[in-house]
Write a protein that holds these residues in place. Structure first.
Motif, PDB file in Angstrom:
ATOM      1  N   PHE A 129       0.828  -1.201   0.000  1.00 39.64           N
ATOM      2  CA  PHE A 129       0.000   0.000   0.000  1.00 39.64           C
ATOM      3  C   PHE A 129       0.869   1.260   0.000  1.00 39.64           C
ATOM      4  O   PHE A 129       1.899   1.324   0.687  1.00 39.64           O
ATOM      5  N   GLU A 130       0.443   2.250  -0.792  1.00 35.80           N
ATOM      6  CA  GLU A 130       0.956   3.613  -0.631  1.00 35.80           C
ATOM      7  C   GLU A 130       0.116   4.265   0.461  1.00 35.80           C
ATOM      8  O   GLU A 130      -1.117   4.240   0.403  1.00 35.80           O
ATOM      9  N   VAL A 131       0.764   4.847   1.482  1.00 32.75           N
ATOM     10  CA  VAL A 131       0.045   5.287   2.676  1.00 32.75           C
ATOM     11  C   VAL A 131       0.130   6.808   2.842  1.00 32.75           C
ATOM     12  O   VAL A 131       1.209   7.409   2.742  1.00 32.75           O
ATOM     13  N   ILE A 132      -1.046   7.430   3.079  1.00 32.30           N
ATOM     14  CA  ILE A 132      -1.144   8.821   3.528  1.00 32.30           C
ATOM     15  C   ILE A 132      -1.534   8.765   4.997  1.00 32.30           C
ATOM     16  O   ILE A 132      -2.583   8.211   5.341  1.00 32.30           O
ATOM     17  N   LYS A 133      -0.693   9.339   5.896  1.00 31.03           N
ATOM     18  CA  LYS A 133      -0.969   9.220   7.336  1.00 31.03           C
ATOM     19  C   LYS A 133      -1.014  10.604   7.983  1.00 31.03           C
ATOM     20  O   LYS A 133      -0.166  11.456   7.708  1.00 31.03           O
ATOM     21  N   HIS A 134      -1.995  10.786   8.888  1.00 30.70           N
ATOM     22  CA  HIS A 134      -2.109  12.017   9.677  1.00 30.70           C
ATOM     23  C   HIS A 134      -2.394  11.624  11.120  1.00 30.70           C
ATOM     24  O   HIS A 134      -3.314  10.837  11.388  1.00 30.70           O
ATOM     25  N   LEU A 135      -1.622  12.216  12.040  1.00 28.81           N
ATOM     26  CA  LEU A 135      -1.778  11.930  13.467  1.00 28.81           C
ATOM     27  C   LEU A 135      -2.234  13.191  14.187  1.00 28.81           C
ATOM     28  O   LEU A 135      -1.765  14.307  13.888  1.00 28.81           O
ATOM     29  N   ASP A 162      -9.629  20.895   9.947  1.00 31.60           N
ATOM     30  CA  ASP A 162      -9.112  21.322   8.651  1.00 31.60           C
ATOM     31  C   ASP A 162      -8.120  20.311   8.087  1.00 31.60           C
ATOM     32  O   ASP A 162      -8.128  20.018   6.880  1.00 31.60           O
ATOM     33  N   GLU A 163      -7.263  19.782   8.947  1.00 34.41           N
ATOM     34  CA  GLU A 163      -6.262  18.811   8.480  1.00 34.41           C
ATOM     35  C   GLU A 163      -6.939  17.520   8.014  1.00 34.41           C
ATOM     36  O   GLU A 163      -6.537  16.936   6.996  1.00 34.41           O
ATOM     37  N   MET A 164      -7.962  17.076   8.727  1.00 36.86           N
ATOM     38  CA  MET A 164      -8.673  15.867   8.323  1.00 36.86           C
ATOM     39  C   MET A 164      -9.351  16.072   6.973  1.00 36.86           C
ATOM     40  O   MET A 164      -9.282  15.196   6.093  1.00 36.86           O
ATOM     41  N   MET A 165     -10.000  17.236   6.759  1.00 35.53           N
ATOM     42  CA  MET A 165     -10.681  17.481   5.493  1.00 35.53           C
ATOM     43  C   MET A 165      -9.679  17.581   4.348  1.00 35.53           C
ATOM     44  O   MET A 165      -9.926  17.097   3.237  1.00 35.53           O
ATOM     45  N   SER A 166      -8.533  18.189   4.610  1.00 34.15           N
ATOM     46  CA  SER A 166      -7.494  18.295   3.587  1.00 34.15           C
ATOM     47  C   SER A 166      -6.958  16.922   3.210  1.00 34.15           C
ATOM     48  O   SER A 166      -6.731  16.626   2.019  1.00 34.15           O
ATOM     49  N   ALA A 167      -6.768  16.046   4.206  1.00 35.45           N
ATOM     50  CA  ALA A 167      -6.274  14.690   3.942  1.00 35.45           C
ATOM     51  C   ALA A 167      -7.292  13.886   3.127  1.00 35.45           C
ATOM     52  O   ALA A 167      -6.925  13.125   2.217  1.00 35.45           O
ATOM     53  N   ILE A 168      -8.570  14.075   3.443  1.00 38.30           N
ATOM     54  CA  ILE A 168      -9.614  13.354   2.710  1.00 38.30           C
ATOM     55  C   ILE A 168      -9.663  13.812   1.258  1.00 38.30           C
ATOM     56  O   ILE A 168      -9.825  13.003   0.335  1.00 38.30           O
ATOM     57  N   ARG A 169      -9.517  15.154   1.021  1.00 37.51           N
ATOM     58  CA  ARG A 169      -9.508  15.649  -0.352  1.00 37.51           C
ATOM     59  C   ARG A 169      -8.331  15.076  -1.143  1.00 37.51           C
ATOM     60  O   ARG A 169      -8.471  14.695  -2.313  1.00 37.51           O
ATOM     61  N   GLU A 170      -7.138  15.045  -0.510  1.00 39.53           N
ATOM     62  CA  GLU A 170      -5.965  14.473  -1.176  1.00 39.53           C
ATOM     63  C   GLU A 170      -6.213  13.009  -1.533  1.00 39.53           C
ATOM     64  O   GLU A 170      -5.884  12.550  -2.638  1.00 39.53           O
ATOM     65  N   PHE A 171      -6.795  12.289  -0.603  1.00 38.40           N
ATOM     66  CA  PHE A 171      -7.097  10.864  -0.808  1.00 38.40           C
ATOM     67  C   PHE A 171      -8.078  10.677  -1.968  1.00 38.40           C
ATOM     68  O   PHE A 171      -7.875   9.852  -2.860  1.00 38.40           O
ATOM     69  N   GLU A 172      -9.156  11.486  -1.981  1.00 39.59           N
ATOM     70  CA  GLU A 172     -10.174  11.362  -3.026  1.00 39.59           C
ATOM     71  C   GLU A 172      -9.617  11.706  -4.406  1.00 39.59           C
ATOM     72  O   GLU A 172     -10.008  11.114  -5.410  1.00 39.59           O
TER      73      GLU A 172
END
Length: 641
Positions: A456-462, A467-477
């Motif tokens: 898997f290629e992984v995008i991780k946020h801790l 705002d950070e969660m929404m930005s990560a979801i947009r990148e993922f989508e």
């Protein structure tokens, strides 16, 4: 096949054929002295659900054989020859009549048509016997099948079989004349026919001239051991028969006959403790209803036939087919070759198993391993070659009671595509406005390392805020369109409000339930995006619902997550059941994620991964935490193969 009555050199063929479900092809190959030729193919399509009921009156009738001479079953002769005659009726052309003497074919008989009786024939032949006790029967064959006649038994005077007999002792006035005014004697315990219609009428053999003048032939003597009685009732369709055979000059052959048909030579073993004695032991598969068996043993001196034994069996039951693989009506495959299997229960000997793929017979098996006991006595499997797209598959199993067609299996074959895997992982522990959680960050790191190890290629946020969660979801989508496997993992606080599930960022200010619409992230954002790619493998894992409700809410929040509604192409896995909470764990990781990564690294299907995780978490939590998943994937998936 019959000659055409109107066209010279033309022949007419006629045959009834049973077709299988789906498409059937048919052609005819004809051969003469100049070569062979094949007709063009014609095709018949039979619906999958077609049921045909055939009554006995629909079936063509095989020939009917009636003895004219002799009319009785047992006849004593004065000489070693006699004349036999029989009548045969059949609505179809009679192709042959074969005579069997003491179980051995004597070849085809000459057949004569009766002009005054349509569809009637007669046969007549003089037979020369070479032993004291003799048995004959006829087999008539027509286009409708074959028929075996009743057997006829003959007793010849031993003196008539001796090469150097005295003419004065044996010469009769006519070949089969009755000798009068002498006491009748039966030979070898066979009843003497008293029928006046028989040409070979009762013969009284003077003891001094026929029996004591010459020694009797030393043909084998057969004694049944098992079964010991003439009639036996069975609760199965097979049984073991045993017999002893005594012969002073060795054994040339022992033939076994089942329902009047030879089953070939039977194996015998000498008994060391009884010189000149042999043992026959054989397991026989019987047909439903009544069956008869007898033996014919031959040595250098002649042949002898045993008395018959009869077996009554249970009623006929067709096979029962249960699919093993695939075990669901519709499935998806990404390889052209697939091994399919089924459990077949047949109380009688299995005759054939056919595999139909897209209306064509792909394979047909006629030899099977020894049947086991139980509801699955035949484990059958075969390899099927799939065409791209949809494939319909049937299994047809047949025994003496008839055939059974399995339920349909539909397999969609899509050639395997190289997997590209993408994962978004979020782990929230350090909440600013509520109690912190110990393990979500550790769980996110553990999941990251596990998924990277399996491609898997992984995008991780801790410890991500809104705002950070929404930005990560947009990148993922934005990346999902370039991948065919997408996974979203969340560990942290989560709750439900008005039937909607929310993920709680670390900076969320939740003073009342309605604040979730503005401060939290709705899970449906992820699921709805996944539904745009229903042919992909989409995985949502929610290790949330931690036991830490927001105390500032006047009435508190609803416990746990709410079951979600979505269409297809996605599997959503919850760390605990609907309306319950999950433990944060006593160690470095949460109980659910710790067990889940163990199962991910085992080569097994995704459904087995979550099922085995559920079993372990339930056991370790003492039934207080029971994970749950909703699987609407359109194909199977393996984290590791």
């Amino acid at each position: 096949m019959e000659p055409s009555p109107t066209e010279l050199g033309c022949f007419i063929i006629s045959k009834t054929i049973n077709f299988e479900p789906g498409e059937n092809s048919l052609y005819i190959a004809a051969v003469n002295n100049a070569g062979s030729s094949k007709s063009e193919k014609i095709f018949f399509t039979v619906p999958d659900n077609l049921q045909i009921v055939t009554t006995k009156t629909d079936l063509p009738k095989p020939p009917a054989i009636a003895w004219d001479t002799p009319s009785g079953k047992n006849t004593a002769l004065k000489s070693s020859s006699t004349n036999i005659k029989a009548s045969i009726k059949t609505p179809f052309r009679l192709t042959s009549v074969v005579l069997y003497l003491n179980g051995v074919s004597q070849g085809e008989m000459e057949i004569k048509s009766l002009q005054n009786e349509p569809n009637s024939y007669t046969i007549e032949k003089t037979i020369n016997f070479k032993q004291v006790e003799n048995n004959i029967y006829l087999v008539a064959i027509s286009l409708a099948g074959n028929t075996t006649s009743e057997s006829r038994s003959f007793i010849c005077p031993p003196s008539s079989l001796q090469k150097d007999q005295l003419t004065s002792q044996t010469a009769p006035k006519t070949s089969n004349e009755v000798v009068n005014n002498q006491p009748a004697k039966q030979v070898a315990n066979q009843p003497i026919s008293a029928s006046p219609e028989t040409r070979n009428e009762v013969v009284a053999i003077p003891p001094a001239k026929s029996v004591t003048a010459q020694p009797l032939s030393a043909a084998p003597v057969i004694t049944w051991t098992s079964p010991s009685s003439p009639h036996t009732t069975l609760d199965t369709y097979n049984g073991t028969v045993k017999a002893k055979i005594k012969s002073n000059s060795g054994i040339k052959s022992v033939l076994l006959y089942l329902n009047g048909i030879s089953k070939g030579e039977a194996d015998i073993q000498p008994l060391p403790a009884e010189p000149g004695t042999y043992l026959l032991e054989k397991n026989i598969n019987f047909s439903p209803g009544e069956n008869s068996i007898y033996l014919v043993a031959t040595n250098n001196e002649g042949s002898n036939k045993s008395d018959e034994r009869y077996f009554s069996n249970p009623a006929a039951i067709p096979p029962v087919i249960t699919w093993s693989n695939p075990n669901t009506p519709n499935s998806l495959a990404n390889t052209e070759s697939l091994v399919i299997s089924a459990c077949i229960n047949s109380p009688t000997e299995l005759k054939s198993v056919k595999l139909l793929v897209n209306g064509n017979i792909l394979t047909e098996d006629n030899v099977f391993q020894a049947a086991a006991s139980g509801d699955c006595n035949i484990n059958w499997q075969s390899t099927v070659i799939l065409r791209e797209g949809d494939n319909s598959i049937f299994i047809i199993a047949a025994n003496v009671a008839g055939s059974t067609t399995s339920v349909k299996r539909s397999i969609k074959f899509q050639p395997a595509i190289a997997e590209k895997r993408l994962a978004l992982i979020i782990g929230n522990s350090d909440y600013k406005n509520s109690a912190t959680l110990k393990n979500p960050v550790n769980d996110a790191n553990l999941m990251e390392g596990t998924l990277k190890d399996i491609g898997f290629e992984v995008i991780k946020h801790l410890n991500a805020g809104k705002d950070e969660m929404m930005s990560a979801i947009r990148e993922f989508e934005n990346k999902i369109a370039n991948y065919n496997v997408a996974l979203f993992y969340y560990a942290g606080h989560g709750n439900q409000v008005d039937g909607k599930n929310y993920l709680i960022p670390i900076d969320a200010k939740l003073e009342k339930p309605t604040d979730c619409r503005f401060e939290a992230v709705e899970v449906d954002l992820i699921v709805e995006e996944f539904e745009r790619y229903q042919d992909n493998t989409n995985i949502v894992i929610l290790d949330a619902c931690r036991n830490n409700p927001f105390a500032s809410w006047a009435r508190g929040g609803e416990a746990g997550f709410k079951m979600m509604s979505f269409t297809s192409g996605t599997i959503v896995a919850f760390a605990t059941s609907e309306g319950t909470t999950a433990a944060d764990g006593k160690g470095a990781n949460g109980l659910y994620t710790e067990e889940l990564v163990k199962q991910i690294l085992i080569p097994q299907s995704i459904s087995s991964v979550f099922m085995n995780t559920r079993v372990q978490v339930r056991k370790l939590s003492g039934n207080t935490q029971v994970p749950l998943e909703v699987n609407k994937l359109n194909g199977d998936f393996f984290f590791r193969k």
